[in-house]
Write a protein that holds these residues in place. Structure first.
Motif, PDB file in Angstrom:
ATOM      1  N   LYS A   1       3.707   2.337  -2.042  1.00 25.62           N
ATOM      2  CA  LYS A   1       4.303   1.828  -3.286  1.00 25.62           C
ATOM      3  C   LYS A   1       3.252   1.334  -4.276  1.00 25.62           C
ATOM      4  O   LYS A   1       3.467   1.377  -5.490  1.00 25.62           O
ATOM      5  N   SER A   2       2.139   0.863  -3.774  1.00 28.82           N
ATOM      6  CA  SER A   2       1.080   0.387  -4.668  1.00 28.82           C
ATOM      7  C   SER A   2       0.234   1.534  -5.215  1.00 28.82           C
ATOM      8  O   SER A   2      -0.625   1.319  -6.074  1.00 28.82           O
ATOM      9  N   ASP A   3       0.478   2.743  -4.683  1.00 28.92           N
ATOM     10  CA  ASP A   3      -0.310   3.931  -5.020  1.00 28.92           C
ATOM     11  C   ASP A   3      -1.745   3.842  -4.499  1.00 28.92           C
ATOM     12  O   ASP A   3      -2.619   4.588  -4.956  1.00 28.92           O
ATOM     13  N   ALA A   4      -1.973   2.944  -3.554  1.00 23.99           N
ATOM     14  CA  ALA A   4      -3.305   2.852  -2.950  1.00 23.99           C
ATOM     15  C   ALA A   4      -3.651   4.157  -2.236  1.00 23.99           C
ATOM     16  O   ALA A   4      -4.819   4.508  -2.106  1.00 23.99           O
ATOM     17  N   ASP A   5      -2.617   4.855  -1.776  1.00 28.16           N
ATOM     18  CA  ASP A   5      -2.834   6.132  -1.078  1.00 28.16           C
ATOM     19  C   ASP A   5      -3.344   7.225  -2.005  1.00 28.16           C
ATOM     20  O   ASP A   5      -3.840   8.248  -1.549  1.00 28.16           O
ATOM     21  N   LYS A   6      -3.242   6.994  -3.316  1.00 28.57           N
ATOM     22  CA  LYS A   6      -3.668   8.008  -4.287  1.00 28.57           C
ATOM     23  C   LYS A   6      -5.022   7.682  -4.919  1.00 28.57           C
ATOM     24  O   LYS A   6      -5.518   8.444  -5.744  1.00 28.57           O
ATOM     25  N   ILE A   7      -5.601   6.560  -4.535  1.00 32.75           N
ATOM     26  CA  ILE A   7      -6.887   6.142  -5.105  1.00 32.75           C
ATOM     27  C   ILE A   7      -8.024   6.684  -4.245  1.00 32.75           C
ATOM     28  O   ILE A   7      -8.109   6.381  -3.054  1.00 32.75           O
ATOM     29  N   SER A   8      -8.882   7.483  -4.843  1.00 30.87           N
ATOM     30  CA  SER A   8      -9.941   8.144  -4.076  1.00 30.87           C
ATOM     31  C   SER A   8     -11.025   7.176  -3.616  1.00 30.87           C
ATOM     32  O   SER A   8     -11.541   7.301  -2.503  1.00 30.87           O
ATOM     33  N   ASP A   9     -11.383   6.220  -4.453  1.00 24.83           N
ATOM     34  CA  ASP A   9     -12.418   5.266  -4.077  1.00 24.83           C
ATOM     35  C   ASP A   9     -11.885   4.319  -3.004  1.00 24.83           C
ATOM     36  O   ASP A   9     -10.928   3.571  -3.246  1.00 24.83           O
ATOM     37  N   ALA A  10     -12.480   4.346  -1.835  1.00 27.95           N
ATOM     38  CA  ALA A  10     -11.960   3.580  -0.695  1.00 27.95           C
ATOM     39  C   ALA A  10     -11.970   2.079  -0.947  1.00 27.95           C
ATOM     40  O   ALA A  10     -11.047   1.368  -0.543  1.00 27.95           O
ATOM     41  N   LYS A  11     -13.006   1.577  -1.614  1.00 33.21           N
ATOM     42  CA  LYS A  11     -13.096   0.143  -1.871  1.00 33.21           C
ATOM     43  C   LYS A  11     -11.958  -0.317  -2.771  1.00 33.21           C
ATOM     44  O   LYS A  11     -11.298  -1.325  -2.492  1.00 33.21           O
ATOM     45  N   MET A  12     -11.717   0.423  -3.850  1.00 30.02           N
ATOM     46  CA  MET A  12     -10.636   0.065  -4.758  1.00 30.02           C
ATOM     47  C   MET A  12      -9.280   0.264  -4.092  1.00 30.02           C
ATOM     48  O   MET A  12      -8.350  -0.523  -4.299  1.00 30.02           O
ATOM     49  N   SER A  13      -9.163   1.298  -3.295  1.00 26.69           N
ATOM     50  CA  SER A  13      -7.911   1.572  -2.591  1.00 26.69           C
ATOM     51  C   SER A  13      -7.540   0.399  -1.690  1.00 26.69           C
ATOM     52  O   SER A  13      -6.386  -0.060  -1.683  1.00 26.69           O
ATOM     53  N   TYR A  14      -8.528  -0.113  -0.951  1.00 26.10           N
ATOM     54  CA  TYR A  14      -8.224  -1.249  -0.076  1.00 26.10           C
ATOM     55  C   TYR A  14      -7.900  -2.505  -0.887  1.00 26.10           C
ATOM     56  O   TYR A  14      -6.980  -3.255  -0.541  1.00 26.10           O
ATOM     57  N   LEU A  15      -8.637  -2.736  -1.948  1.00 27.49           N
ATOM     58  CA  LEU A  15      -8.395  -3.907  -2.791  1.00 27.49           C
ATOM     59  C   LEU A  15      -6.969  -3.913  -3.334  1.00 27.49           C
ATOM     60  O   LEU A  15      -6.286  -4.931  -3.325  1.00 27.49           O
ATOM     61  N   VAL A  16      -6.536  -2.762  -3.819  1.00 26.47           N
ATOM     62  CA  VAL A  16      -5.182  -2.651  -4.363  1.00 26.47           C
ATOM     63  C   VAL A  16      -4.149  -2.893  -3.267  1.00 26.47           C
ATOM     64  O   VAL A  16      -3.198  -3.655  -3.448  1.00 26.47           O
ATOM     65  N   PHE A  17      -4.342  -2.256  -2.124  1.00 26.70           N
ATOM     66  CA  PHE A  17      -3.417  -2.412  -1.001  1.00 26.70           C
ATOM     67  C   PHE A  17      -3.333  -3.864  -0.547  1.00 26.70           C
ATOM     68  O   PHE A  17      -2.243  -4.428  -0.402  1.00 26.70           O
ATOM     69  N   ASP A  18      -4.475  -4.493  -0.339  1.00 29.73           N
ATOM     70  CA  ASP A  18      -4.506  -5.862   0.160  1.00 29.73           C
ATOM     71  C   ASP A  18      -3.903  -6.838  -0.856  1.00 29.73           C
ATOM     72  O   ASP A  18      -3.158  -7.753  -0.492  1.00 29.73           O
ATOM     73  N   THR A  19      -4.216  -6.634  -2.125  1.00 24.44           N
ATOM     74  CA  THR A  19      -3.682  -7.515  -3.166  1.00 24.44           C
ATOM     75  C   THR A  19      -2.182  -7.335  -3.311  1.00 24.44           C
ATOM     76  O   THR A  19      -1.433  -8.313  -3.421  1.00 24.44           O
ATOM     77  N   TYR A  20      -1.736  -6.089  -3.290  1.00 19.50           N
ATOM     78  CA  TYR A  20      -0.304  -5.793  -3.403  1.00 19.50           C
ATOM     79  C   TYR A  20       0.451  -6.370  -2.213  1.00 19.50           C
ATOM     80  O   TYR A  20       1.583  -6.839  -2.349  1.00 19.50           O
ATOM     81  N   PHE A  21      -0.175  -6.366  -1.050  1.00 15.79           N
ATOM     82  CA  PHE A  21       0.450  -6.915   0.151  1.00 15.79           C
ATOM     83  C   PHE A  21       0.687  -8.416  -0.016  1.00 15.79           C
ATOM     84  O   PHE A  21       1.701  -8.946   0.437  1.00 15.79           O
ATOM     85  N   MET A  22      -0.250  -9.093  -0.652  1.00 12.83           N
ATOM     86  CA  MET A  22      -0.120 -10.531  -0.864  1.00 12.83           C
ATOM     87  C   MET A  22       0.799 -10.854  -2.040  1.00 12.83           C
ATOM     88  O   MET A  22       1.552 -11.831  -1.997  1.00 12.83           O
ATOM     89  N   SER A  23       0.706 -10.030  -3.089  1.00 10.44           N
ATOM     90  CA  SER A  23       1.504 -10.252  -4.292  1.00 10.44           C
ATOM     91  C   SER A  23       1.654  -8.931  -5.032  1.00 10.44           C
ATOM     92  O   SER A  23       0.739  -8.515  -5.751  1.00 10.44           O
ATOM     93  N   PRO A  24       2.788  -8.253  -4.875  1.00 12.11           N
ATOM     94  CA  PRO A  24       2.983  -6.964  -5.548  1.00 12.11           C
ATOM     95  C   PRO A  24       2.741  -7.013  -7.057  1.00 12.11           C
ATOM     96  O   PRO A  24       2.128  -6.103  -7.623  1.00 12.11           O
ATOM     97  N   SER A  25       3.180  -8.078  -7.706  1.00 12.80           N
ATOM     98  CA  SER A  25       3.007  -8.170  -9.158  1.00 12.80           C
ATOM     99  C   SER A  25       1.531  -8.255  -9.537  1.00 12.80           C
ATOM    100  O   SER A  25       1.087  -7.592 -10.481  1.00 12.80           O
ATOM    101  N   LYS A  26       0.755  -9.054  -8.790  1.00 16.55           N
ATOM    102  CA  LYS A  26      -0.673  -9.161  -9.069  1.00 16.55           C
ATOM    103  C   LYS A  26      -1.415  -7.883  -8.691  1.00 16.55           C
ATOM    104  O   LYS A  26      -2.381  -7.496  -9.343  1.00 16.55           O
ATOM    105  N   GLY A  27      -0.959  -7.242  -7.638  1.00 21.36           N
ATOM    106  CA  GLY A  27      -1.575  -5.986  -7.233  1.00 21.36           C
ATOM    107  C   GLY A  27      -1.495  -4.955  -8.344  1.00 21.36           C
ATOM    108  O   GLY A  27      -2.481  -4.283  -8.663  1.00 21.36           O
ATOM    109  N   MET A  28      -0.326  -4.846  -8.964  1.00 20.50           N
ATOM    110  CA  MET A  28      -0.144  -3.871 -10.041  1.00 20.50           C
ATOM    111  C   MET A  28      -0.866  -4.312 -11.311  1.00 20.50           C
ATOM    112  O   MET A  28      -1.436  -3.495 -12.034  1.00 20.50           O
ATOM    113  N   GLU A  29      -0.833  -5.607 -11.586  1.00 25.40           N
ATOM    114  CA  GLU A  29      -1.498  -6.132 -12.781  1.00 25.40           C
ATOM    115  C   GLU A  29      -3.005  -5.900 -12.713  1.00 25.40           C
ATOM    116  O   GLU A  29      -3.617  -5.409 -13.676  1.00 25.40           O
TER     117      GLU A  29
END
Length: 205
Positions: A102-130
């Motif tokens: 749902k965070s689209d982390a699966d579509k981010i090629s850069d692994a570091k950014m992909s994990y950051l988005v996933f982890d942030t979205y897990f803690m706060s979906p709104s902040k993850g997307m922002e």
């Protein structure tokens, strides 16, 4: 050699938390396999059952709140139950479908950014997307935004006790990112030394 100096600097620079698992240089390009590696890291931050006073998530197990669990069961036409009874497999399934995808982390090629988005979205979906929208191309700014978010949130009523855990979590992620960047720099310097050595050898011949 310069790359030896880099190695020495790296050892003193990182204040490791002991929860660093991911080696971004060895992350799989396969989306599902990458998630498995990410989830192993996430599990270092998310424990078993908890129902801590002041935790806005309420009852939680493996990082999955009662609200999220109930919504997932309802969506999949399954009988509702207490999140205290959630299995590890179900928690991982929800983490994959409701957070990683749902965070689209699966579509981010850069692994570091992909994990950051996933982890942030897990803690706060709104902040993850922002943060993804604002800093999707800048890992350092994303990490800084996370730090500021946690510090600001910890000033709210009953939230100060969570500050250390939140900051330790983003520090762990920052360490893993820095380690990968520094190793890339070391490899780059090594390659330059090899090129210089080859030129010197050719000139001698």
């Amino acid at each position: 050699p310069q790359y030896v100096q880099f190695n020495q600097m790296r050892k003193s620079e990182f204040d490791m938390t002991g929860k660093e698992i991911i080696d971004f240089s060895k992350i799989s390009n396969d989306s599902k396999e990458r998630f498995n590696q990410f989830y192993e890291q996430l599990s270092k931050f998310e424990g078993g059952f908890a129902n801590v006073k002041g935790d806005k998530g309420g009852k939680t197990k493996y990082g999955i709140t009662q609200t999220t669990y109930s919504a997932y069961l309802k969506k999949n036409k399954l009988q509702n139950e207490d999140v205290a009874n959630i299995s590890k497999d179900m928690a991982e399934r929800i983490a994959y479908e409701e957070y990683y995808v749902k965070s689209d982390a699966d579509k981010i090629s850069d692994a570091k950014m992909s994990y950051l988005v996933f982890d942030t979205y897990f803690m706060s979906p709104s902040k993850g997307m922002e943060f993804k929208k604002k800093y999707g191309n800048d890992v350092e700014k994303f990490i800084q935004a996370r730090k500021e978010f946690h510090l600001e949130r910890s000033t709210q009523k009953d939230q100060e006790k969570f500050r250390e855990g939140w900051m330790n979590r983003i520090k762990t992620i920052e360490n893993m990112v820095k380690k990968h960047v520094e190793e890339a720099r070391i490899d780059s310097v090594k390659n330059e030394f090899k090129k210089v050595s080859m030129v010197d050898d050719e000139s001698k011949n």
